[in-house]
Design a protein around this motif. Structure first.
Motif, mmCIF file in Angstrom:
data_model
loop_
_atom_site.group_PDB
_atom_site.id
_atom_site.type_symbol
_atom_site.label_atom_id
_atom_site.label_comp_id
_atom_site.label_asym_id
_atom_site.label_seq_id
_atom_site.Cartn_x
_atom_site.Cartn_y
_atom_site.Cartn_z
ATOM 1 N N GLU A 130 0.828 -1.207 0.000
ATOM 2 C CA GLU A 130 0.000 0.000 0.000
ATOM 3 C C GLU A 130 0.865 1.263 0.000
ATOM 4 O O GLU A 130 0.563 2.232 -0.703
ATOM 5 C CB GLU A 130 -0.921 0.005 1.222
ATOM 6 C CG GLU A 130 -2.038 -1.010 1.188
ATOM 7 C CD GLU A 130 -3.171 -0.603 0.254
ATOM 8 O OE1 GLU A 130 -3.173 0.555 -0.210
ATOM 9 O OE2 GLU A 130 -4.049 -1.441 -0.007
ATOM 10 N N LEU A 167 0.999 4.191 -2.696
ATOM 11 C CA LEU A 167 0.685 5.554 -2.256
ATOM 12 C C LEU A 167 1.749 6.542 -2.701
ATOM 13 O O LEU A 167 1.432 7.621 -3.211
ATOM 14 C CB LEU A 167 0.552 5.579 -0.725
ATOM 15 C CG LEU A 167 0.162 6.918 -0.083
ATOM 16 C CD1 LEU A 167 -1.247 7.308 -0.497
ATOM 17 C CD2 LEU A 167 0.262 6.814 1.439
ATOM 18 N N VAL A 214 -8.496 -5.097 5.866
ATOM 19 C CA VAL A 214 -8.005 -4.821 4.508
ATOM 20 C C VAL A 214 -8.707 -5.644 3.438
ATOM 21 O O VAL A 214 -8.487 -5.407 2.250
ATOM 22 C CB VAL A 214 -6.485 -5.068 4.424
ATOM 23 C CG1 VAL A 214 -5.727 -4.039 5.227
ATOM 24 C CG2 VAL A 214 -6.132 -6.472 4.902
ATOM 25 N N ARG A 255 -12.492 -1.557 5.534
ATOM 26 C CA ARG A 255 -11.358 -0.803 4.991
ATOM 27 C C ARG A 255 -11.669 0.687 4.985
ATOM 28 O O ARG A 255 -10.832 1.512 5.356
ATOM 29 C CB ARG A 255 -11.048 -1.286 3.577
ATOM 30 C CG ARG A 255 -9.881 -0.547 2.920
ATOM 31 C CD ARG A 255 -9.686 -0.998 1.484
ATOM 32 N NE ARG A 255 -8.678 -0.187 0.837
ATOM 33 C CZ ARG A 255 -7.389 -0.486 0.788
ATOM 34 N NH1 ARG A 255 -6.955 -1.587 1.365
ATOM 35 N NH2 ARG A 255 -6.531 0.300 0.177
ATOM 36 N N LYS A 256 -12.881 1.046 4.578
ATOM 37 C CA LYS A 256 -13.259 2.457 4.536
ATOM 38 C C LYS A 256 -13.300 3.064 5.931
ATOM 39 O O LYS A 256 -12.931 4.233 6.128
ATOM 40 C CB LYS A 256 -14.621 2.601 3.859
ATOM 41 C CG LYS A 256 -15.078 4.045 3.700
ATOM 42 C CD LYS A 256 -16.398 4.132 2.949
ATOM 43 C CE LYS A 256 -16.826 5.581 2.780
ATOM 44 N NZ LYS A 256 -18.121 5.685 2.046
ATOM 45 N N GLU A 260 -8.632 3.340 5.464
ATOM 46 C CA GLU A 260 -8.467 4.486 4.568
ATOM 47 C C GLU A 260 -8.183 5.794 5.310
ATOM 48 O O GLU A 260 -7.416 6.627 4.804
ATOM 49 C CB GLU A 260 -9.696 4.625 3.663
ATOM 50 C CG GLU A 260 -9.783 3.508 2.628
ATOM 51 C CD GLU A 260 -10.929 3.700 1.654
ATOM 52 O OE1 GLU A 260 -11.645 4.720 1.782
ATOM 53 O OE2 GLU A 260 -11.113 2.828 0.779
ATOM 54 N N LEU A 297 -4.502 5.995 5.655
ATOM 55 C CA LEU A 297 -3.848 6.317 4.383
ATOM 56 C C LEU A 297 -3.971 7.804 4.074
ATOM 57 O O LEU A 297 -3.015 8.431 3.585
ATOM 58 C CB LEU A 297 -4.461 5.486 3.250
ATOM 59 C CG LEU A 297 -4.190 3.980 3.276
ATOM 60 C CD1 LEU A 297 -4.838 3.319 2.067
ATOM 61 C CD2 LEU A 297 -2.698 3.692 3.298
ATOM 62 N N GLU A 298 -5.123 8.385 4.346
ATOM 63 C CA GLU A 298 -5.289 9.826 4.149
ATOM 64 C C GLU A 298 -4.355 10.607 5.072
ATOM 65 O O GLU A 298 -3.792 11.635 4.680
ATOM 66 C CB GLU A 298 -6.745 10.214 4.409
ATOM 67 C CG GLU A 298 -7.721 9.646 3.390
ATOM 68 C CD GLU A 298 -9.167 9.935 3.752
ATOM 69 O OE1 GLU A 298 -9.389 10.630 4.779
ATOM 70 O OE2 GLU A 298 -10.070 9.482 3.023
ATOM 71 N N GLU A 341 -1.046 10.642 3.397
ATOM 72 C CA GLU A 341 -0.998 11.544 2.239
ATOM 73 C C GLU A 341 -0.781 12.988 2.694
ATOM 74 O O GLU A 341 0.032 13.718 2.115
ATOM 75 C CB GLU A 341 -2.290 11.427 1.425
ATOM 76 C CG GLU A 341 -2.404 10.127 0.638
ATOM 77 C CD GLU A 341 -3.677 10.081 -0.180
ATOM 78 O OE1 GLU A 341 -4.528 10.984 -0.001
ATOM 79 O OE2 GLU A 341 -3.833 9.154 -0.991
#
Length: 389
Positions: free
Chosen positions: A228, A232, A354, A360-361, A365, A368-369, A372
């Protein structure tokens, strides 16, 4: 950009669990370890209180009273919550003092109290030797300093805050992850075999089983997170996240700056740092879920499984239950069964984080945001200070 602005940006990275991004050494270490020292001190005091209560010869007799059982259970829960609350308050106290290089004297007082005063209190309470305890607590403080110096304190602090934030999602855990699991595990909970195994397996071996589940979950998540993170960073979504950076402390860096399309490649240490915070965050979420499952089945067992049923299943009278050497108001066989089911449930939760789109949402996630946005901040930070490594 002033030195204070730079410190603010670096503290922002540390609070997000990314000390590897920061160029330069950790500062004001004594203040930084205060939250961990407070947690250790409160945990030690409350553990001694519980040990004194359940070590009393009349404990079993008093436990037959429902009122005493409720009070003791509340005390057990407080022994977990109070150290966490104390550490959180200490972290709030330390935040501004770290930024402005203040608070060293207060930090020394707190550490000295933990290292020197608590051993004396332990001696007065249970007669334990003072000097070995002082050496032990001093060693803990030195280890904390070392871990903080290499950034592990920032990483674990972020993961713990992320897991605590997930407590708000307990409703989502119970409504999404738990129903199907309960349908499967509840039938197993009332089978003779699981109780017989729980009655025969020692507590040490049960911890080995749970550790085996944890290793399996960690290996699975680790392989997924490496992939991931590679996706990313290769996709370069982070330039779109520059606008999500907080004005404070990034105002000075963003003034007159244009979002770059590229940034220095992640170092091995930065990549390992990001994989580690992903892993810790998800594992701590799984721990929260496992504790929730343990509590549900412990309550169910106390309500629905009578003493005679346990005796029939395991072939002997139920034995007094303990957890971390603290006596609990439940038979040891029930504690063992709940531990096994909780460990299995945590592994199930890890797998669904996952693989299931809804989980996952909800749980993956957002992290992950978080990365970022952190990558956007890293690009701005290194554009100014990257050559000063």
């Amino acid at each position: 950009m002033s030195e204070m602005d730079r410190r603010g940006v670096e503290q922002w990275f540390r609070r997000r669990g990314l000390p590897a991004v920061v160029r330069g050494l950790e500062k004001n270490l004594l203040v930084r370890i205060v939250p961990a020292v407070v947690w250790l001190a409160l945990f030690d005091v409350l553990y001694d209180v519980l040990s004194a209560i359940d070590g009393d010869d009349a404990f079993e007799t008093r436990l037959e009273s429902e009122a005493f059982e409720v009070i003791y259970t509340v005390t057990l829960v407080a022994s977990i919550g109070a150290p966490v609350l104390g550490a959180w308050l200490a972290a709030r106290w330390a935040r501004d003092r770290v930024l402005h290089d203040r608070g060293s004297v207060s930090a020394i007082v707190v550490i000295a109290t933990y290292v020197l005063v608590l051993p004396v209190a332990d001696h007065m309470a249970d007669g334990s030797a003072v000097l070995p305890t002082v050496v032990e607590y001093l060693a803990f403080a030195v280890v904390l300093l070392g871990l903080t110096a290499v950034g592990m304190g920032s990483i674990f602090g972020w993961a713990l805050r992320a897991a605590l934030r997930q407590l708000r999602a307990v409703g989502a855990m119970t409504s999404r992850a738990m129903p199907l699991l309960l349908l499967v595990t509840t039938f197993g909970f009332f089978t003779t075999e699981i109780w017989q195994i729980a009655g025969l397996v020692s507590r040490g071996r049960m911890w080995l089983v749970i550790s085996f589940f944890a290793v399996l979950g960690g290996l699975f998540l680790g392989s997924v997170f490496v992939s991931e993170l590679r996706t990313l960073t290769a996709a370069a979504h982070w330039p779109e996240r520059v606008s999500a950076l907080p004005e404070q402390p990034f105002r000075a860096l963003m003034t007159g700056a244009e979002p770059a399309d590229t940034a220095p490649a992640l170092t091995r240490l930065e990549r390992a740092n990001m994989v580690l915070i992903l892993l810790l965050t998800q594992m701590l979420q799984a721990l929260v879920f496992g504790v929730l499952v343990f509590a549900v089945f412990a309550i169910l067992g106390r309500l629905a499984v009578p003493h005679d049923a346990i005796k029939s299943w395991v072939g002997h009278d139920p034995t007094p239950g303990t957890l971390f050497n603290i006596q609990v108001p439940a038979p040891n066989e029930l504690v063992q069964v709940c531990m096994f089911i909780a460990g299995f449930s945590a592994l199930y939760f890890v797998a669904t984080i996952v693989t299931d789109a809804a989980h996952r949402k909800t749980y993956f996630e957002p992290v992950l945001e978080h990365l970022e946005v952190s990558l956007a901040g890293r690009a701005l930070y290194l554009s100014r200070f990257g050559k000063q490594e």
